[in-house]
Scaffold this active site. Structure first.
Site, PDB file in Angstrom:
ATOM      1  N   LYS A  78       0.828  -1.218   0.000  1.00 41.38           N
ATOM      2  CA  LYS A  78       0.000   0.000   0.000  1.00 41.38           C
ATOM      3  C   LYS A  78       0.859   1.265   0.000  1.00 41.38           C
ATOM      4  CE  LYS A  78      -2.106  -1.001   3.886  1.00 41.38           C
ATOM      5  NZ  LYS A  78      -1.427  -2.262   4.234  1.00 41.38           N
TER       6      LYS A  78
ATOM      7  N   ARG B  10      -9.143   0.505   9.273  1.00 42.92           N
ATOM      8  CA  ARG B  10      -8.675  -0.850   9.534  1.00 42.92           C
ATOM      9  C   ARG B  10      -9.689  -1.675  10.330  1.00 42.92           C
ATOM     10  NH1 ARG B  10      -2.779   0.044   9.143  1.00 42.92           N
ATOM     11  NH2 ARG B  10      -1.586  -1.765   9.698  1.00 42.92           N
TER      12      ARG B  10
ATOM     13  N   ARG C 160      11.876  -6.463   4.928  1.00 41.43           N
ATOM     14  CA  ARG C 160      11.652  -5.033   4.679  1.00 41.43           C
ATOM     15  C   ARG C 160      12.520  -4.190   5.612  1.00 41.43           C
ATOM     16  NH1 ARG C 160       5.630  -2.547   4.268  1.00 41.43           N
ATOM     17  NH2 ARG C 160       5.511  -2.640   6.527  1.00 41.43           N
TER      18      ARG C 160
ATOM     19  N   ARG D 156      11.678  -2.542  11.412  1.00 41.26           N
ATOM     20  CA  ARG D 156      10.734  -1.992  12.386  1.00 41.26           C
ATOM     21  C   ARG D 156      10.561  -2.936  13.574  1.00 41.26           C
ATOM     22  NH1 ARG D 156       5.638  -0.320   8.686  1.00 41.26           N
ATOM     23  NH2 ARG D 156       4.587  -1.301  10.449  1.00 41.26           N
TER      24      ARG D 156
ATOM     25  N   ARG E   2       0.193  -9.508  13.331  1.00 44.45           N
ATOM     26  CA  ARG E   2      -0.407  -8.442  12.511  1.00 44.45           C
ATOM     27  C   ARG E   2      -1.264  -9.035  11.389  1.00 44.45           C
ATOM     28  NH1 ARG E   2       4.589  -5.306  10.664  1.00 44.45           N
ATOM     29  NH2 ARG E   2       3.186  -3.965   9.473  1.00 44.45           N
TER      30      ARG E   2
HETATM   31  P1  AMP Z   1       1.289   0.131   9.305  1.00 43.16           P
HETATM   32  O1  AMP Z   1       2.509   0.950   9.091  1.00 43.16           O
HETATM   33  O2  AMP Z   1       0.110   0.594   8.503  1.00 43.16           O
HETATM   34  O3  AMP Z   1       1.543  -1.357   9.158  1.00 43.16           O
HETATM   35  O4  AMP Z   1       0.858   0.374  10.842  1.00 43.16           O
HETATM   36  C1  AMP Z   1       1.717   0.026  11.906  1.00 43.16           C
HETATM   37  C2  AMP Z   1       0.926  -0.143  13.184  1.00 43.16           C
HETATM   38  O5  AMP Z   1       0.283   1.098  13.513  1.00 43.16           O
HETATM   39  C3  AMP Z   1      -0.199  -1.167  13.129  1.00 43.16           C
HETATM   40  O6  AMP Z   1       0.237  -2.488  13.364  1.00 43.16           O
HETATM   41  C4  AMP Z   1      -1.109  -0.649  14.246  1.00 43.16           C
HETATM   42  O7  AMP Z   1      -0.579  -0.957  15.531  1.00 43.16           O
HETATM   43  C5  AMP Z   1      -1.003   0.868  14.073  1.00 43.16           C
HETATM   44  N1  AMP Z   1      -2.014   1.383  13.123  1.00 43.16           N
HETATM   45  C6  AMP Z   1      -1.803   1.982  11.930  1.00 43.16           C
HETATM   46  N2  AMP Z   1      -2.946   2.351  11.354  1.00 43.16           N
HETATM   47  C7  AMP Z   1      -3.936   1.971  12.206  1.00 43.16           C
HETATM   48  C8  AMP Z   1      -5.365   2.052  12.164  1.00 43.16           C
HETATM   49  N3  AMP Z   1      -6.008   2.598  11.122  1.00 43.16           N
HETATM   50  N4  AMP Z   1      -6.045   1.546  13.222  1.00 43.16           N
HETATM   51  C9  AMP Z   1      -5.425   1.001  14.276  1.00 43.16           C
HETATM   52  N5  AMP Z   1      -4.086   0.875  14.380  1.00 43.16           N
HETATM   53  C10 AMP Z   1      -3.342   1.349  13.342  1.00 43.16           C
END
Ligand code: AMP
Length: 215
Positions: free
Chosen positions: A13, A88, A127, A162, A173
């Site tokens: 994404k 999400r 990554r 990360r 996740r």
């Molecule tokens: P991402 O970089 O999108 O994989 O997000 C990393 C982490 O941030 C996720 O595993 C969640 O802990 C938190 N996070 C990001 N976006 C959301 C969302 N829309 N709702 C809830 N938690 C989020």
């Protein structure tokens, strides 16, 4: 363009969003990037979100909606936006529907990027992400390495794994995605906005999205 990019963590994404911003100046809004910035800056939001993120759990909907309500009203969103990692959960999708109606904004499309789980798992384990929160460029030690090992090509900051990209957190996740986020696709399908895009290469996904939008 006003798009939501759905798809599991590691579906591409972020990379696709960055490529799409170059087309018409629409901005990428990644809730993950915003939260990582807050954690690094040590803000109240960051302190609240940190534990959830490290475990690979979702941050509470109320915190996320607080972020998005402000962000979507900033001036740079007027040209368009690409929502990356949001909504999400079904409650987030419902709250976003209300928020967009209040702001008189209409979505063009919800693109659901579909990539097999084994490809995603391998991608996330390899990554690397730039640790500079203003950059957060994405690399992969196998398919897209930095020119100098561990150093971001764009800004020279360390490119790191990360904290939520250990095998255990990645597995969690992906399970959370299946349980909480996959149903969001059905929510938008009912609204007639969903387009499923299958492809493991970001160029192929971008081309498919452009075609759907008639660009
Ligand atoms: P991402 O970089 O999108 O994989 O997000 C990393 C982490 O941030 C996720 O595993 C969640 O802990 C938190 N996070 C990001 N976006 C959301 C969302 N829309 N709702 C809830 N938690 C989020």
């Amino acid at each position: 363009m006003k798009l939501i990019l759905l798809g599991a963590p590691g579906a591409g994404k972020g990379t696709v969003a960055k490529l799409l911003t170059a087309i018409d100046g629409s901005v990428q809004i990644s809730t993950g990037d915003i939260l990582r910035g807050a954690v690094q800056a040590g803000t109240e939001l960051g302190k609240e979100a940190n534990g959830y993120m490290t475990r690979g759990d979702l941050v509470p909907d109320s915190l996320i909606m607080g972020i998005m309500e402000k962000r979507l009203q900033e001036a740079d969103c007027q040209k368009g936006f690409l929502l990356d990692g949001f909504p999400r959960t079904i409650p987030q999708a419902e709250a976003l529907t209300e928020l967009l109606a209040k702001l008189n904004i209409k979505l063009d499309m919800v693109a659901d990027i579909d990539v097999p789980r084994d490809v995603i798992f391998d991608r996330l384990c390899t990554r690397r992400t730039c640790s500079n929160t203003d950059c957060q460029a994405i690399y992969n030690i196998k398919s897209n390495p930095t020119k100098v090992e561990g150093i971001c090509d764009k800004c020279g900051s360390p490119a790191i794994q990360r904290a939520d990209e250990t095998e255990e957190a990645i597995g969690h996740r992906l399970d959370t995605y299946n349980e909480k986020t996959a149903p969001v696709a059905g929510f938008y399908e009912k609204k007639g906005l969903l387009k499923k895009i299958t492809g493991t290469s970001s160029d192929v996904v971008v081309a498919a999205i452009k075609k759907q939008l008639g660009l």
